[in-house]
Design a protein around this motif. Structure first.
Motif, PDB file in Angstrom:
ATOM      1  N   THR A   5       0.836  -1.184   0.000  1.00 26.05           N
ATOM      2  CA  THR A   5       0.000   0.000   0.000  1.00 26.05           C
ATOM      3  C   THR A   5       0.877   1.241   0.000  1.00 26.05           C
ATOM      4  OG1 THR A   5      -1.688  -1.154   1.259  1.00 26.05           O
ATOM      5  CG2 THR A   5      -1.803   1.241   1.233  1.00 26.05           C
ATOM      6  N   ASN A   6       0.558   2.155  -0.870  1.00 26.95           N
ATOM      7  CA  ASN A   6       1.289   3.410  -0.958  1.00 26.95           C
ATOM      8  C   ASN A   6       0.903   4.287   0.243  1.00 26.95           C
ATOM      9  OD1 ASN A   6       2.118   6.002  -1.536  1.00 26.95           O
ATOM     10  ND2 ASN A   6       1.758   5.804  -3.713  1.00 26.95           N
ATOM     11  N   PRO A   7       1.848   4.676   1.095  1.00 29.86           N
ATOM     12  CA  PRO A   7       1.504   5.471   2.278  1.00 29.86           C
ATOM     13  C   PRO A   7       1.183   6.928   1.976  1.00 29.86           C
ATOM     14  CG  PRO A   7       3.861   5.160   2.164  1.00 29.86           C
ATOM     15  CD  PRO A   7       3.259   4.338   1.046  1.00 29.86           C
ATOM     16  N   VAL A   8       1.547   7.415   0.798  1.00 30.43           N
ATOM     17  CA  VAL A   8       1.312   8.827   0.463  1.00 30.43           C
ATOM     18  C   VAL A   8      -0.063   9.014  -0.155  1.00 30.43           C
ATOM     19  CG1 VAL A   8       2.095  10.785  -0.908  1.00 30.43           C
ATOM     20  CG2 VAL A   8       3.753   9.278   0.178  1.00 30.43           C
ATOM     21  N   ALA A   9      -0.350   8.279  -1.209  1.00 29.95           N
ATOM     22  CA  ALA A   9      -1.619   8.422  -1.912  1.00 29.95           C
ATOM     23  C   ALA A   9      -1.834   7.224  -2.814  1.00 29.95           C
ATOM     24  CB  ALA A   9      -1.622   9.706  -2.745  1.00 29.95           C
ATOM     25  N   PRO A  10      -3.080   6.868  -3.077  1.00 30.66           N
ATOM     26  CA  PRO A  10      -3.332   5.767  -4.007  1.00 30.66           C
ATOM     27  C   PRO A  10      -2.890   6.162  -5.410  1.00 30.66           C
ATOM     28  CG  PRO A  10      -5.387   6.840  -3.407  1.00 30.66           C
ATOM     29  CD  PRO A  10      -4.307   7.456  -2.566  1.00 30.66           C
ATOM     30  N   GLY A  11      -2.504   5.188  -6.197  1.00 35.87           N
ATOM     31  CA  GLY A  11      -2.066   5.457  -7.564  1.00 35.87           C
ATOM     32  C   GLY A  11      -0.674   4.908  -7.802  1.00 35.87           C
ATOM     33  N   ALA A  12      -0.284   4.888  -9.049  1.00 43.46           N
ATOM     34  CA  ALA A  12       1.006   4.328  -9.431  1.00 43.46           C
ATOM     35  C   ALA A  12       2.068   5.411  -9.568  1.00 43.46           C
ATOM     36  CB  ALA A  12       0.860   3.591 -10.751  1.00 43.46           C
ATOM     37  N   ASP A  13       3.297   5.033  -9.306  1.00 45.03           N
ATOM     38  CA  ASP A  13       4.471   5.874  -9.573  1.00 45.03           C
ATOM     39  C   ASP A  13       4.391   7.298  -9.023  1.00 45.03           C
ATOM     40  OD1 ASP A  13       5.665   3.790 -11.025  1.00 45.03           O
ATOM     41  OD2 ASP A  13       4.560   4.358 -12.816  1.00 45.03           O
ATOM     42  N   PRO A  14       4.113   7.478  -7.741  1.00 44.22           N
ATOM     43  CA  PRO A  14       4.070   8.842  -7.223  1.00 44.22           C
ATOM     44  C   PRO A  14       5.469   9.446  -7.115  1.00 44.22           C
ATOM     45  CG  PRO A  14       3.909   7.313  -5.424  1.00 44.22           C
ATOM     46  CD  PRO A  14       3.905   6.490  -6.689  1.00 44.22           C
ATOM     47  N   SER A  15       5.537  10.734  -7.264  1.00 45.87           N
ATOM     48  CA  SER A  15       6.773  11.481  -7.066  1.00 45.87           C
ATOM     49  C   SER A  15       6.446  12.612  -6.100  1.00 45.87           C
ATOM     50  CB  SER A  15       7.258  12.055  -8.396  1.00 45.87           C
ATOM     51  OG  SER A  15       8.308  12.969  -8.200  1.00 45.87           O
ATOM     52  N   VAL A  16       7.193  12.707  -4.996  1.00 46.08           N
ATOM     53  CA  VAL A  16       6.944  13.752  -4.011  1.00 46.08           C
ATOM     54  C   VAL A  16       8.191  14.608  -3.863  1.00 46.08           C
ATOM     55  CG1 VAL A  16       6.381  14.260  -1.605  1.00 46.08           C
ATOM     56  CG2 VAL A  16       5.293  12.329  -2.757  1.00 46.08           C
ATOM     57  N   VAL A  17       7.991  15.930  -3.895  1.00 47.02           N
ATOM     58  CA  VAL A  17       9.071  16.892  -3.730  1.00 47.02           C
ATOM     59  C   VAL A  17       8.633  17.896  -2.668  1.00 47.02           C
ATOM     60  CG1 VAL A  17      10.346  18.748  -4.872  1.00 47.02           C
ATOM     61  CG2 VAL A  17       9.792  16.687  -6.136  1.00 47.02           C
ATOM     62  N   ARG A  18       9.570  18.277  -1.817  1.00 46.25           N
ATOM     63  CA  ARG A  18       9.283  19.339  -0.847  1.00 46.25           C
ATOM     64  C   ARG A  18      10.043  20.584  -1.260  1.00 46.25           C
ATOM     65  NH1 ARG A  18      10.637  19.634   5.571  1.00 46.25           N
ATOM     66  NH2 ARG A  18       9.486  21.552   5.931  1.00 46.25           N
ATOM     67  N   ARG A  19       9.328  21.681  -1.335  1.00 51.75           N
ATOM     68  CA  ARG A  19       9.937  22.973  -1.668  1.00 51.75           C
ATOM     69  C   ARG A  19       9.439  23.980  -0.649  1.00 51.75           C
ATOM     70  NH1 ARG A  19      12.547  25.097  -6.803  1.00 51.75           N
ATOM     71  NH2 ARG A  19      12.606  27.294  -6.350  1.00 51.75           N
ATOM     72  N   GLY A  20      10.341  24.484   0.166  1.00 54.51           N
ATOM     73  CA  GLY A  20       9.921  25.365   1.258  1.00 54.51           C
ATOM     74  C   GLY A  20       9.124  24.562   2.263  1.00 54.51           C
ATOM     75  N   THR A  21       7.911  25.003   2.527  1.00 53.43           N
ATOM     76  CA  THR A  21       7.049  24.294   3.470  1.00 53.43           C
ATOM     77  C   THR A  21       5.949  23.499   2.779  1.00 53.43           C
ATOM     78  OG1 THR A  21       5.599  26.214   3.699  1.00 53.43           O
ATOM     79  CG2 THR A  21       7.436  26.030   5.267  1.00 53.43           C
ATOM     80  N   THR A  22       6.028  23.366   1.461  1.00 52.81           N
ATOM     81  CA  THR A  22       4.980  22.694   0.702  1.00 52.81           C
ATOM     82  C   THR A  22       5.493  21.409   0.080  1.00 52.81           C
ATOM     83  OG1 THR A  22       3.989  24.837   0.198  1.00 52.81           O
ATOM     84  CG2 THR A  22       3.294  22.992  -1.165  1.00 52.81           C
ATOM     85  N   TYR A  23       4.672  20.366   0.165  1.00 52.70           N
ATOM     86  CA  TYR A  23       4.935  19.096  -0.511  1.00 52.70           C
ATOM     87  C   TYR A  23       4.137  19.069  -1.804  1.00 52.70           C
ATOM     88  CZ  TYR A  23       6.868  17.334   3.864  1.00 52.70           C
ATOM     89  OH  TYR A  23       7.622  17.144   4.981  1.00 52.70           O
ATOM     90  N   TYR A  24       4.749  18.565  -2.871  1.00 51.08           N
ATOM     91  CA  TYR A  24       4.095  18.446  -4.169  1.00 51.08           C
ATOM     92  C   TYR A  24       4.110  16.980  -4.585  1.00 51.08           C
ATOM     93  CZ  TYR A  24       4.770  23.461  -4.307  1.00 51.08           C
ATOM     94  OH  TYR A  24       4.749  24.798  -4.002  1.00 51.08           O
ATOM     95  N   LEU A  25       2.960  16.491  -5.008  1.00 53.41           N
ATOM     96  CA  LEU A  25       2.812  15.107  -5.455  1.00 53.41           C
ATOM     97  C   LEU A  25       2.465  15.096  -6.932  1.00 53.41           C
ATOM     98  CD1 LEU A  25       2.294  12.012  -5.021  1.00 53.41           C
ATOM     99  CD2 LEU A  25      -0.066  12.650  -4.451  1.00 53.41           C
ATOM    100  N   ALA A  26       3.262  14.412  -7.732  1.00 57.35           N
ATOM    101  CA  ALA A  26       2.970  14.233  -9.160  1.00 57.35           C
ATOM    102  C   ALA A  26       2.602  12.777  -9.393  1.00 57.35           C
ATOM    103  CB  ALA A  26       4.186  14.598 -10.012  1.00 57.35           C
ATOM    104  N   GLN A  27       1.569  12.551 -10.184  1.00 55.65           N
ATOM    105  CA  GLN A  27       1.156  11.196 -10.532  1.00 55.65           C
ATOM    106  C   GLN A  27       0.623  11.156 -11.955  1.00 55.65           C
ATOM    107  OE1 GLN A  27      -1.569  10.412  -7.101  1.00 55.65           O
ATOM    108  NE2 GLN A  27      -0.423   8.489  -7.043  1.00 55.65           N
ATOM    109  N   SER A  28       0.733   9.979 -12.575  1.00 53.22           N
ATOM    110  CA  SER A  28       0.093   9.769 -13.864  1.00 53.22           C
ATOM    111  C   SER A  28      -1.323   9.267 -13.585  1.00 53.22           C
ATOM    112  CB  SER A  28       0.883   8.774 -14.713  1.00 53.22           C
ATOM    113  OG  SER A  28       1.074   7.569 -14.020  1.00 53.22           O
ATOM    114  N   ARG A  29      -2.280   9.879 -14.255  1.00 51.46           N
ATOM    115  CA  ARG A  29      -3.687   9.511 -14.086  1.00 51.46           C
ATOM    116  C   ARG A  29      -4.439   9.752 -15.382  1.00 51.46           C
ATOM    117  NH1 ARG A  29      -6.271   9.071  -9.225  1.00 51.46           N
ATOM    118  NH2 ARG A  29      -4.925   9.240  -7.412  1.00 51.46           N
ATOM    119  N   ASP A  30      -5.183   8.766 -15.802  1.00 56.00           N
ATOM    120  CA  ASP A  30      -6.090   8.909 -16.947  1.00 56.00           C
ATOM    121  C   ASP A  30      -5.416   9.527 -18.167  1.00 56.00           C
ATOM    122  OD1 ASP A  30      -8.185   7.920 -15.314  1.00 56.00           O
ATOM    123  OD2 ASP A  30      -8.458   9.925 -14.468  1.00 56.00           O
TER     124      ASP A  30
END
Length: 87
Positions: free
Chosen positions: A1-26
């Motif tokens: 189970t993906n602990p960050v978010a459901p979906g395949a191949d997540p990429s997470v980056v932190r910039r400053g105080t914000t986290y960004y999640l990129a995913q392929s969908r549809d």
């Protein structure tokens, strides 16, 4: 189970105080942003790119990665020409 978010191949980056999640969908790429990592699954999803109807990158979009250099953001990803083909 993906602990960050459901979906395949997540990429997470932190910039400053914000986290960004990129995913392929549809057949495209989406981004979500949140101040807390565990809030990413509930953050609004923004579609930043959709696969074209024709071309080398029209099918099998996967594994988007976010990169920040200075004040610019870049996204790279894998894709293929035809559904079901890695090439």
């Amino acid at each position: 189970t993906n602990p960050v978010a459901p979906g395949a191949d997540p990429s997470v980056v932190r910039r400053g105080t914000t986290y960004y999640l990129a995913q392929s969908r549809d057949g495209g790429i989406t981004i979500q942003a949140a101040e807390r990592l565990d809030a990413l699954p509930r953050a609004p999803r923004v579609r930043i790119w959709a696969a074209p109807d024709t071309g080398w990158n029209r099918a099998n979009v996967w594994a988007p990665e976010l990169l920040a250099f200075g004040d610019r953001w870049y996204v790279y990803y894998a894709a293929s020409r035809t559904p079901g083909s890695p090439f």
